[in-house]
Design an enzyme around this catalytic site. Structure first.
Site, PDB file in Angstrom:
ATOM      1  N   SER A 131      30.986  43.463  35.513  1.00 41.36           N
ATOM      2  CA  SER A 131      30.696  42.939  34.176  1.00 41.36           C
ATOM      3  C   SER A 131      29.188  43.089  33.953  1.00 41.36           C
ATOM      4  O   SER A 131      28.424  43.196  34.921  1.00 41.36           O
ATOM      5  CB  SER A 131      31.066  41.455  34.147  1.00 41.36           C
ATOM      6  OG  SER A 131      30.615  40.842  32.953  1.00 41.36           O
ATOM      7  N   TYR A 144      31.546  32.525  37.506  1.00 43.44           N
ATOM      8  CA  TYR A 144      32.038  33.844  37.055  1.00 43.44           C
ATOM      9  C   TYR A 144      30.964  34.885  37.356  1.00 43.44           C
ATOM     10  O   TYR A 144      31.238  35.921  37.958  1.00 43.44           O
ATOM     11  CB  TYR A 144      32.365  33.814  35.557  1.00 43.44           C
ATOM     12  CG  TYR A 144      32.784  35.167  35.020  1.00 43.44           C
ATOM     13  CD1 TYR A 144      34.061  35.669  35.274  1.00 43.44           C
ATOM     14  CD2 TYR A 144      31.902  35.957  34.278  1.00 43.44           C
ATOM     15  CE1 TYR A 144      34.444  36.919  34.798  1.00 43.44           C
ATOM     16  CE2 TYR A 144      32.284  37.199  33.792  1.00 43.44           C
ATOM     17  CZ  TYR A 144      33.555  37.675  34.054  1.00 43.44           C
ATOM     18  OH  TYR A 144      33.935  38.920  33.587  1.00 43.44           O
TER      19      TYR A 144
HETATM   20  N1  LIG Z   1      36.938  40.824  28.248  1.00 43.38           N
HETATM   21  C1  LIG Z   1      35.632  40.867  28.484  1.00 43.38           C
HETATM   22  O1  LIG Z   1      34.775  40.561  27.607  1.00 43.38           O
HETATM   23  C2  LIG Z   1      35.121  41.317  29.835  1.00 43.38           C
HETATM   24  C3  LIG Z   1      33.735  41.514  29.965  1.00 43.38           C
HETATM   25  C4  LIG Z   1      33.235  41.919  31.201  1.00 43.38           C
HETATM   26  C5  LIG Z   1      34.091  42.100  32.272  1.00 43.38           C
HETATM   27  N2  LIG Z   1      35.421  41.900  32.126  1.00 43.38           N
HETATM   28  C6  LIG Z   1      36.281  42.091  33.308  1.00 43.38           C
HETATM   29  O2  LIG Z   1      37.301  43.012  32.986  1.00 43.38           O
HETATM   30  C7  LIG Z   1      38.469  42.719  33.762  1.00 43.38           C
HETATM   31  C8  LIG Z   1      39.673  42.613  32.833  1.00 43.38           C
HETATM   32  O3  LIG Z   1      39.441  41.550  31.925  1.00 43.38           O
HETATM   33  P1  LIG Z   1      40.286  41.310  30.593  1.00 43.38           P
HETATM   34  O4  LIG Z   1      39.333  40.816  29.587  1.00 43.38           O
HETATM   35  O5  LIG Z   1      41.136  42.487  30.294  1.00 43.38           O
HETATM   36  O6  LIG Z   1      41.177  40.067  31.081  1.00 43.38           O
HETATM   37  P2  LIG Z   1      42.644  39.578  30.652  1.00 43.38           P
HETATM   38  O7  LIG Z   1      43.024  40.130  29.340  1.00 43.38           O
HETATM   39  O8  LIG Z   1      42.667  38.108  30.845  1.00 43.38           O
HETATM   40  O9  LIG Z   1      43.560  40.274  31.777  1.00 43.38           O
HETATM   41  C9  LIG Z   1      43.381  39.914  33.117  1.00 43.38           C
HETATM   42  C10 LIG Z   1      44.432  40.609  33.970  1.00 43.38           C
HETATM   43  O10 LIG Z   1      44.228  40.203  35.328  1.00 43.38           O
HETATM   44  C11 LIG Z   1      45.452  39.696  35.850  1.00 43.38           C
HETATM   45  N3  LIG Z   1      45.202  38.643  36.846  1.00 43.38           N
HETATM   46  C12 LIG Z   1      44.483  37.502  36.703  1.00 43.38           C
HETATM   47  N4  LIG Z   1      44.539  36.789  37.847  1.00 43.38           N
HETATM   48  C13 LIG Z   1      45.289  37.497  38.726  1.00 43.38           C
HETATM   49  C14 LIG Z   1      45.724  37.287  40.069  1.00 43.38           C
HETATM   50  N5  LIG Z   1      45.426  36.195  40.759  1.00 43.38           N
HETATM   51  N6  LIG Z   1      46.490  38.247  40.638  1.00 43.38           N
HETATM   52  C15 LIG Z   1      46.832  39.346  39.959  1.00 43.38           C
HETATM   53  N7  LIG Z   1      46.462  39.610  38.704  1.00 43.38           N
HETATM   54  C16 LIG Z   1      45.708  38.688  38.097  1.00 43.38           C
HETATM   55  C17 LIG Z   1      46.202  39.167  34.629  1.00 43.38           C
HETATM   56  O11 LIG Z   1      47.607  39.132  34.827  1.00 43.38           O
HETATM   57  P3  LIG Z   1      48.410  37.797  35.270  1.00 43.38           P
HETATM   58  O12 LIG Z   1      47.751  36.625  34.620  1.00 43.38           O
HETATM   59  O13 LIG Z   1      49.820  38.041  34.848  1.00 43.38           O
HETATM   60  O14 LIG Z   1      48.305  37.758  36.747  1.00 43.38           O
HETATM   61  C18 LIG Z   1      45.861  40.230  33.596  1.00 43.38           C
HETATM   62  O15 LIG Z   1      46.679  41.353  33.735  1.00 43.38           O
HETATM   63  C19 LIG Z   1      38.152  41.416  34.511  1.00 43.38           C
HETATM   64  O16 LIG Z   1      37.728  41.715  35.824  1.00 43.38           O
HETATM   65  C20 LIG Z   1      37.008  40.811  33.720  1.00 43.38           C
HETATM   66  O17 LIG Z   1      36.177  39.970  34.500  1.00 43.38           O
HETATM   67  C21 LIG Z   1      35.955  41.503  30.929  1.00 43.38           C
END
Ligand SMILES: NC(=O)c1ccc[n+]([C@@H]2O[C@H](COP(=O)([O-])OP(=O)(O)OC[C@H]3O[C@@H](n4cnc5c(N)ncnc54)[C@H](OP(=O)(O)O)[C@@H]3O)[C@@H](O)[C@H]2O)c1
Length: 268
Positions: A131, A144
């Site tokens: 991130s 985080y």
């Molecule tokens: N969105 C942003 O602004 C942003 C910014 C910077 C970085 N990121 C990073 O990008 C990545 C994806 O984020 P996103 O925004 O797409 O999040 P999201 O929409 O909440 O999706 C998160 C995914 O991770 C899975 N997950 C969570 N806990 C888990 C566990 N214990 N075991 C297996 N799977 C798990 C969830 O599925 P289940 O809940 O079904 O397990 C879901 O498929 C993350 O690493 C996040 O930190 C996001």
């Protein structure tokens, strides 16, 4: 990256991972996408594999199943992650550990399960989704950010260790992306907090960042694919609107100025 190849995307049931896994299938790759629950929408084009990153046995079972079907995993995309919100003083150690369990140890466990096969094949690509918060610490999201800082260190060390085996390792550093990660983050600490007023101002900024100001998962997925396809891509790759600018500012500005700008931005 092998083209077409076998690709494992963790956290593919929604958000960035879902857009990425679907787009990779459209590009003719064989894609396995994981999560704890199946995708809520029925437009998933990839093969869903249940996998809980907090549970080593669940990961091993999932990877063994994939290797039985496909014999190799050419690309591992460690994307799954969870958010966190609360002041350092009031966030329980258990809650902080939960963030590391998924965001850091989940990646370590998955890498340990996939690497032996990649190393034997003498080929592979590992993409760790960190991130912008892996370089810039945000108030009220200390754990985080710390988990993502840890992912940055892990990935840099891993880069050196597996390079001799023909395995490429890259970091992706997204800025704000319009997914449900923030919506799903527990904010129950806010009401009772001694930092309540500052926290509420912070939440107001965060709502905007994760709403209208955020980039789309589809754009971010396209950027990640372009990094995967570029053999000589940089090791660190900011993605999503604004991330390149803010990470360059972090690098160039003295701490004193950057901390002032960050504090001002989040109204603390
Ligand atoms: N969105 C942003 O602004 C942003 C910014 C910077 C970085 N990121 C990073 O990008 C990545 C994806 O984020 P996103 O925004 O797409 O999040 P999201 O929409 O909440 O999706 C998160 C995914 O991770 C899975 N997950 C969570 N806990 C888990 C566990 N214990 N075991 C297996 N799977 C798990 C969830 O599925 P289940 O809940 O079904 O397990 C879901 O498929 C993350 O690493 C996040 O930190 C996001």
């Amino acid at each position: 990256m092998k083209n077409p190849g076998v690709i494992l995307v963790t956290g593919a049931t929604r958000g960035i991972g879902f857009a990425l896994a679907n787009e990779l299938v459209r590009k003719a790759h064989t894609v396995f996408g994981t999560g704890r629950k199946p995708p809520a929408v029925d437009q998933a084009l990839f093969s869903y594999i249940p996998m809980d990153l907090n549970d080593e046995r669940s990961i091993r079972k999932g990877i063994e199943g994939i290797l039985k079907k496909s014999l190799s995993i050419d690309v591992l995309i460690n994307n799954a992650g969870i958010g966190q919100c609360g002041p350092v003083e009031e966030t329980s150690i258990d809650a902080a550990k939960k963030v590391f369990e998924t965001n850091y140890w989940g990646i370590v466990r998955t890498i340990q399960a996939v690497l032996p096969q990649m190393r034997k094949a003498g080929n592979g690509l590992i993409v760790n989704v960190s991130s912008a918060a892996g370089k810039i610490a945000i108030p009220f999201q200390a754990h985080y950010c710390a988990s993502k800082f840890a992912v940055e260190g892990l990935t840099e060390a891993l880069y050196h260790e597996v390079k001799p085996y023909g395995i490429r390792v890259v970091l992706v550093e997204p800025g704000d992306v319009g997914t449900s990660i923030w919506e799903q983050t527990d904010k129950s600490a806010v009401e009772k907090s001694v930092y309540r007023e500052a926290l509420q101002r912070f939440l107001g900024v965060k709502e905007k960042e994760m709403g209208t100001a955020a980039d789309s998962p589809a754009n971010v997925a396209a950027q990640i694919i372009s990094i995967m396809e570029t053999r000589k891509s940089p090791f660190r790759n900011p993605v999503a609107r604004g991330a390149t600018f803010v990470l360059a500012a972090r690098k160039l500005l003295p701490d004193r100025i950057f901390l002032k700008l960050t504090g001002g931005n989040y109204k603390v």
